[in-house]
Design a protein around this motif. Structure first.
Motif, short mmCIF file in Angstrom:
data_model
loop_
_atom_site.label_atom_id
_atom_site.label_comp_id
_atom_site.label_asym_id
_atom_site.label_seq_id
_atom_site.Cartn_x
_atom_site.Cartn_y
_atom_site.Cartn_z
N ILE A 21 63.89 68.90 62.46
CA ILE A 21 64.34 67.50 62.64
C ILE A 21 64.07 67.07 64.07
O ILE A 21 63.41 66.06 64.32
CB ILE A 21 65.84 67.37 62.29
CG1 ILE A 21 66.03 67.59 60.77
CG2 ILE A 21 66.38 66.00 62.70
CD1 ILE A 21 67.45 67.61 60.32
N CYS A 22 64.56 67.87 65.00
CA CYS A 22 64.37 67.53 66.42
C CYS A 22 64.75 68.74 67.28
O CYS A 22 65.86 69.26 67.16
CB CYS A 22 65.23 66.32 66.78
SG CYS A 22 65.25 65.99 68.55
N LYS A 23 63.83 69.14 68.14
CA LYS A 23 64.07 70.33 68.96
C LYS A 23 65.16 70.07 70.01
O LYS A 23 65.89 70.98 70.40
CB LYS A 23 62.77 70.78 69.62
CG LYS A 23 61.75 71.28 68.60
CD LYS A 23 60.42 71.63 69.26
CE LYS A 23 59.45 72.30 68.31
NZ LYS A 23 59.05 71.56 67.14
N LYS A 157 64.72 58.79 63.38
CA LYS A 157 65.87 59.67 63.16
C LYS A 157 66.93 59.47 64.24
O LYS A 157 68.12 59.74 64.04
CB LYS A 157 65.45 61.14 63.16
CG LYS A 157 64.58 61.54 61.99
CD LYS A 157 64.02 62.94 62.21
CE LYS A 157 62.92 63.22 61.20
NZ LYS A 157 62.05 64.32 61.60
N CYS A 158 66.51 59.04 65.43
CA CYS A 158 67.43 58.92 66.57
C CYS A 158 68.59 57.96 66.27
O CYS A 158 69.71 58.19 66.72
CB CYS A 158 66.68 58.45 67.80
SG CYS A 158 65.43 59.62 68.37
N LYS A 159 68.30 56.90 65.52
CA LYS A 159 69.31 55.89 65.25
C LYS A 159 70.58 56.46 64.62
O LYS A 159 71.69 56.03 64.91
CB LYS A 159 68.73 54.81 64.32
CG LYS A 159 68.48 53.48 65.01
CD LYS A 159 67.70 52.56 64.14
CE LYS A 159 68.60 51.49 63.54
NZ LYS A 159 67.84 50.59 62.66
N LEU A 166 73.32 60.85 74.46
CA LEU A 166 72.87 61.86 75.43
C LEU A 166 71.38 61.69 75.74
O LEU A 166 70.94 61.92 76.86
CB LEU A 166 73.11 63.27 74.87
CG LEU A 166 74.54 63.78 74.85
CD1 LEU A 166 74.59 65.17 74.25
CD2 LEU A 166 75.12 63.80 76.25
N CYS A 167 70.62 61.29 74.75
CA CYS A 167 69.16 61.16 74.94
C CYS A 167 68.75 59.83 75.53
O CYS A 167 67.83 59.77 76.33
CB CYS A 167 68.43 61.37 73.61
SG CYS A 167 68.54 63.04 72.99
N TRP A 168 69.41 58.76 75.08
CA TRP A 168 68.83 57.44 75.33
C TRP A 168 69.70 56.43 76.07
O TRP A 168 69.28 55.31 76.30
CB TRP A 168 68.35 56.82 74.00
CG TRP A 168 67.42 57.73 73.25
CD1 TRP A 168 67.66 58.35 72.07
CD2 TRP A 168 66.12 58.16 73.66
NE1 TRP A 168 66.60 59.12 71.70
CE2 TRP A 168 65.63 59.02 72.67
CE3 TRP A 168 65.31 57.89 74.77
CZ2 TRP A 168 64.37 59.63 72.74
CZ3 TRP A 168 64.06 58.51 74.86
CH2 TRP A 168 63.61 59.35 73.86
S1 SF4 Z 1 68.66 61.12 69.60
FE1 SF4 Z 1 67.83 62.83 70.77
S2 SF4 Z 1 68.57 64.65 69.75
FE2 SF4 Z 1 68.79 62.97 68.32
S3 SF4 Z 1 66.93 62.94 67.09
FE3 SF4 Z 1 66.60 61.54 68.82
S4 SF4 Z 1 65.64 62.76 70.41
FE4 SF4 Z 1 66.54 64.18 68.91
#
Ligand code: SF4
Length: 169
Positions: A21-23, A157-159, A166-168
Motif C-alpha cells: 500500500i505504502c512503504k 490512497k493518502c486521502k 504526518l506526511c502532508w
Molecule cells: S499519507 Fe503518507 S503514509 Fe499514508 S498513504 Fe500517503 S504517503 Fe503513505
C-alpha cells in the motif's frame, strides 16, 4: 526453504499488506505510531466480518499472525474478509504470507479472500509463489530497519490514510 531464518517469520501480516500500500505507512506502523482513524477502518472490517460470516471460528492468533477465521476441511482455509478490491495486491500478499507461515510450521493451508460487499471470493495458494513471499518479507525487514520513514509519495490512497497529517500537513 528449510534453511530460511526463523526470525523472518516474526513480522505481522498487516506489515506485508502495508508494503504493497505504502512503504511510509509500513514504517510508521512498524514503529508503533498508530492514529485513531486507523482503528475505525479496523472496526469496519470486524463489522463486515461478523455480519457476513457469523458462526465461523474467528480471529485466530498463531504466533505473530492474526487470521480472520479458519475453517477446517481436507485442508485448512485461512479466510480474510476485505471491504473492497482497490488494494487487492496487498490483500493477496498478506494472505500468501499467512499460508507461507503456516507451511513453515508444518500446516498445509490455502487462503480465501472474502469480499462480502461484492459477494465475491478469491482462492489463493502458495504454489510457485514462495520466493515472492520471501522477497516481500526481506523488503519489510529492510524498511523496518530504516532510521527514518521512506519519503512519502502522494497517491489517492493518502486521502483515507491515518498518517495523512504526518506526511502532508
Ligand atoms: S499519507 Fe503518507 S503514509 Fe499514508 S498513504 Fe500517503 S504517503 Fe503513505
Amino acid at each position: 526453504m528449510e534453511s530460511y531464518p526463523e526470525t523472518h517469520l516474526l513480522i505481522r501480516g498487516v506489515e506485508i499488506n502495508y508494503l504493497f500500500i505504502c512503504k511510509t505507512k509500513l514504517w510508521y506502523f512498524a514503529k508503533g505510531i498508530t492514529m485513531e482513524q486507523e482503528n475505525e477502518y479496523v472496526d469496519l472490517g470486524k463489522f463486515l466480518h461478523e455480519r457476513s460470516y457469523f458462526g465461523e471460528e474467528k480471529e485466530v492468533q498463531i504466533g505473530p499472525i492474526k487470521i480472520d477465521f479458519v475453517k477446517k476441511g481436507d485442508i485448512i482455509e485461512v479466510h480474510e474478509v476485505k471491504k473492497g478490491k482497490s488494494m487487492e495486491k496487498a490483500h493477496e500478499m498478506q494472505a500468501l504470507y499467512y499460508i507461507y507461515y503456516l507451511k513453515r510450521h508444518g500446516i498445509n493451508a490455502k487462503a480465501v479472500l472474502n469480499y462480502p460487499k461484492l459477494r465475491e471470493t478469491k482462492e489463493i495458494t502458495l504454489d510457485g509463489r514462495e520466493q515472492e513471499v520471501e522477497e516481500a518479507i526481506n523488503e519489510v525487514e529492510q524498511i523496518k530497519a530504516l532510521s527514518k520513514p521512506p519519503e512519502p509519495v502522494k497517491t489517492k490512497k493518502c486521502k483515507k490514510c491515518a498518517y495523512y497529517e504526518l506526511c502532508w500537513v
